[in-house]
Structure formats: C-alpha cells, structure tokens
Design a protein around this motif. Sequence first.
Motif, PDB file in Angstrom:
ATOM      1  N   CYS A  28       0.821  -1.213   0.000  1.00  0.00           N
ATOM      2  CA  CYS A  28       0.000   0.000   0.000  1.00  0.00           C
ATOM      3  C   CYS A  28       0.858   1.268   0.000  1.00  0.00           C
ATOM      4  CB  CYS A  28      -0.890  -0.019   1.232  1.00  0.00           C
ATOM      5  SG  CYS A  28       0.056   0.006   2.768  1.00  0.00           S
ATOM      6  N   THR A  33       8.300  -5.445   1.516  1.00  0.00           N
ATOM      7  CA  THR A  33       7.270  -6.449   1.225  1.00  0.00           C
ATOM      8  C   THR A  33       5.911  -6.156   1.856  1.00  0.00           C
ATOM      9  OG1 THR A  33       7.864  -7.703   3.195  1.00  0.00           O
ATOM     10  CG2 THR A  33       9.028  -8.249   1.149  1.00  0.00           C
ATOM     11  N   VAL A  37      -2.917  -6.886   8.846  1.00  0.00           N
ATOM     12  CA  VAL A  37      -2.247  -5.602   9.107  1.00  0.00           C
ATOM     13  C   VAL A  37      -2.040  -5.299  10.600  1.00  0.00           C
ATOM     14  CG1 VAL A  37      -2.448  -3.080   8.823  1.00  0.00           C
ATOM     15  CG2 VAL A  37      -2.818  -4.593   6.874  1.00  0.00           C
ATOM     16  N   VAL A  48       1.067  -6.999  11.880  1.00  0.00           N
ATOM     17  CA  VAL A  48       2.389  -6.651  11.340  1.00  0.00           C
ATOM     18  C   VAL A  48       2.720  -5.160  11.457  1.00  0.00           C
ATOM     19  CG1 VAL A  48       2.450  -8.619   9.769  1.00  0.00           C
ATOM     20  CG2 VAL A  48       1.510  -6.451   8.952  1.00  0.00           C
ATOM     21  N   ARG A  49       1.717  -4.358  11.798  1.00  0.00           N
ATOM     22  CA  ARG A  49       1.955  -2.911  11.926  1.00  0.00           C
ATOM     23  C   ARG A  49       1.670  -2.388  13.334  1.00  0.00           C
ATOM     24  NH1 ARG A  49       4.299   0.586   7.905  1.00  0.00           N
ATOM     25  NH2 ARG A  49       4.460  -0.731   6.084  1.00  0.00           N
TER      26      ARG A  49
HETATM   27 FE1  F3S Z   1       0.352  -2.175   3.470  1.00  0.00          FE
HETATM   28 FE2  F3S Z   1       0.614  -4.672   2.742  1.00  0.00          FE
HETATM   29 FE3  F3S Z   1       1.630  -3.862   4.980  1.00  0.00          FE
HETATM   30  S1  F3S Z   1      -1.149  -3.438   2.424  1.00  0.00           S
HETATM   31  S2  F3S Z   1       0.377  -2.202   5.672  1.00  0.00           S
HETATM   32  S3  F3S Z   1       2.198  -3.192   2.939  1.00  0.00           S
HETATM   33  S4  F3S Z   1       0.626  -5.795   4.635  1.00  0.00           S
END
Ligand code: F3S
Length: 450
Positions: free
Chosen positions: A27, A61, A181, A184-185
Amino acid sequence: MNDYYIEQIYKMNAGKNKKARINTFGCQMNAHDSEKLCAMLIAMAYEITESNDADLVLFNTCCVRENPEDKLFGNLGYFKNKKENNPDLKIILCGCMMQQNHIIEKIRHSYKFVDVVFGTFNFHKFPQLLFNNMITNSQIIDIWNEPKDYQETFSPQRKYFFKASVNVIYGCNNFCTYCIVPYVRGRERSRKSQDILDEIKFLVDDGVKEIMLLGQNVNSYGLDCGDNFPSLLRKINEIKNLERIRFMTSHPKDLSDDLIFAMRDCEKVCHHLHLPVQSGSNRILKLMNRKYTREKYFELIEKLRANIPDISLTTDIIVGFPNESEDDFANTIDLVKQVEFDGAFTFIYSKREGTPAARMLNQIPAEIIKTRFANLLEILNSIIAEKNKKYFGQTQKILVEEYDNGKLTGRNDKNVLVHFYGEKNLIGKFVDVKINDCKPFYLIGEKLGG
Ligand code: F3S
Ligand code: SAH
Ligand code: SF4
C-alpha cells in the motif's frame, strides 16, 4: 546514531559507482517507507536504478494477500542466481511480511544468501544493519515486535517534487477478522499534530502543492492522544500555499459528522473519499468484525452526498469471505448498484495465517469465488464507466504529473486521471482542462488558455 553508519557506508562506497534497486509491494504506507529508505540509500552513496543489474536490491514487502508473497519468493530465486555470479550483491528484505515468524524461519533456513532483514518497527535502523552485514559478511536479521524508539528521521526522497505523503497515524486497532495488518503494523499510534503541521509546512516550502495524509485508518487519528482527525484537517487547511489535501484510508465505523463537515468546509480538502465497505451483507460484515451494517453504510453515503454533492466515492470489496452465500453476495451486488461507486478495488479473499477468518469453517471454493468475482467486476466496471461520463464538457483543474512525447497526464481533485496535450514545463502546475472524451477509467481533454 544513524548518521555515523551512513557516513561509514558512504566512505566505503564513495567513488565506486554503486547502484541500488528498490522493489516496493503493498500500500501507500509501504511506498512512503520506501521513499525514506531511498533517501538513506542515496545518503550512503548509492545511485537508484530501475535495472536488476544493481549492487544492492531491496524488497519492501507486503503480506495483506497471498500473491505478493509468491512474487517475493519467485524474485529471490532470480537474485540468488545473480549473487552466484556477483558475491558482492546485497539482498535486503523488509516490510510487513518480515513481521511474520514463519517467513523469518523460511529465510533463516532456505534463503541464507539474503544479507539483511528488518521489519516495520525498526526500518530507521537500516544503515546500522547494513553496516553490520558489510563488516561481518553474515546474515543480519533484526525484527522487533513493537515500536520502541521510532523517530521520524529521514526526509523521504519524493517521486514528484509537487506532491508528498505524510504519515499521520501508524498501525491499526480494528482486527477485521481477515486482515493481517494489525499483527504486522502494531497498535494505533498518532503523531503529534504539531509535528505533522511542521512537516507539511516544510514540504510546502520545498514546492509541494498536494499532500496525502496516510494511515491504515486515518479517521481514528488522535483517539490515543486526545486529538481528532477533523480538527487536524482544519489546521492543515490553514497552511499557506498548500493547495490540495487528500487522505486515506477511512473506516466507515469512525466516519463522524464532524469529518464530513470538515471535508465540506475546508476548500483544500479534495472531494474524494475512499471508504472500504468490504461486503454488502450484514451477516458477513459481522463475521468480518467491521462494526457497521449496510444500513449504516447507506446512511453515511447519504450524509456525504447531502453535504458534499460532487463527492467521489471509492471502495474496497472482498469476494469469497468464509461462509459467503449466494444471498450474501447478492447483497454486495445490490449495495454496489445502489451506491454507484466512482471506483473500486476488488479482492479475492485470501486466507492469512494467524487471523480468525483463516480458522473459520466453510471456506468458499475457488471456482465459486471466481464466478462471483467476474460478476462483480462486470457490474462495477459498467457503473464506473457510466459515472465517468459526467465529466464530458466540464472544465477540470488538473495537477500535471507526467510528460511523455507531447502528452501530459494529471489528476483532478477526484483523483481521476486526465490526459491532454501540452508542454513539459507544466509538470507540477495546475492547468484548466476541458474534457472531451470519457473513457471508463480515465479522461481525455484539451488545455484551456493557450
Ligand atoms: Fe500495506 Fe501490505 Fe503492509 S497493504 S500495511 S504493505 S501488509
Ligand atoms: N485499512 C484499510 C485497508 C487496508 S488493506 C481499511 O480498513 O480500509 C486494503 C484492502 O485489502 C482492504 O480494504 C481489504 O479490502 C483488502 N484485504 C485485506 N485483507 C485481505 C484478505 N485477507 N484477503 C483479501 N483482501 C484483503
Ligand atoms: Fe485491516 Fe481492518 Fe485494520 Fe483495515 S481496518 S487495516 S482492513 S484490520
């Protein structure tokens, strides 16, 4: 202490004509992180290249759906061969996918030729990790499980001098049952509004006219620190010489009346809202943990259109979520027809290890999903093409982005692409363009005023 490592690597690389290639998946958040990594690489005496014949390749990634993962491991095979001919080649992996244990295990055991691996919470440490790898010549893996001492250090290397992205909130608290998400964020962390305003003012002084405010869920901005997104928008709207404000993504459950009024009142805020609906079935929305109903979504759309009549509305839709019946899917089609979106991203449900939806019974067979997906796409495409026709004969204010062989490309405030003839020196400027042809996904026009 980044500066120290940057300087050391700069000294090692200076005069050696080193080249680096950055591959970004996912994204806009990831794209923006890559702009920061790019600035670090330039400071370390790498020239950025689009070619695979580089001295360093970096993969930023994504793991939101299965495809990008397959793509990464495919790519790594290719660079493994390259490294056999050129042992000095550095292979770097970072971003969301690296926050998953099973991926790290796979890299540790089967991808020993990868040099440096880091995650989403420590990407500012990249120069230090690369330095450690250069000194020890061994694989360096450093993954954090939460943000510890994150500092906004590096001025990103922008692709366009006239537009820029600015993070307003990191992470996500929503835990939609299909989505990786939040894992991982991490949890939501809002930046201080003063820091955001200072960054935007700096960017505007540097020639930026349009900014994109980024967050997995921008409208929950400030809930963790006693602030809120509408008031941030109003403050940003006051910044002199800034001309356009965009933001994404918004979650329907947090779309307040105040935000709608701020969008209506702030003349710099573009009349475009990306409001992912995911499904038109209440049963599926509940299983997805989206925390709104289709009725609530319709209500929001009505309110938005009542306050901002020319608003452009785009969305995300997932097809084939576990348990999705023909009736549920019919509800999605019905919602799409009623709302008449101006644009949409459609996704086939992808099972993500560790999410609640991956453990749900009644996963939908691939053939059924394929048929539904094609059906949805056909209906959406005809709605979008029809809606695009409204621009015919209108004059649109376009911010010019690219020049190619006499042709210019830019976007109107609704984020629709517009092509027209003009000179290269118009890049980064606003131009009035009369639209005389409306294609399904873009417009063709003619520059006014000579
Ligand atoms: Fe974006 Fe993919 Fe990470 S949509 S927040 S890059 S899992
Ligand atoms: N934070 C944003 C979007 C994040 S991911 C929001 O909530 O709107 C972008 C889109 O990817 C989502 O809107 C969703 O439609 C899609 N997506 C996320 N996880 C997915 C999965 N497991 N399978 C298919 N699509 C998915
Ligand atoms: Fe994922 Fe939902 Fe968060 Fe969006 S709001 S990032 S879809 S968990």
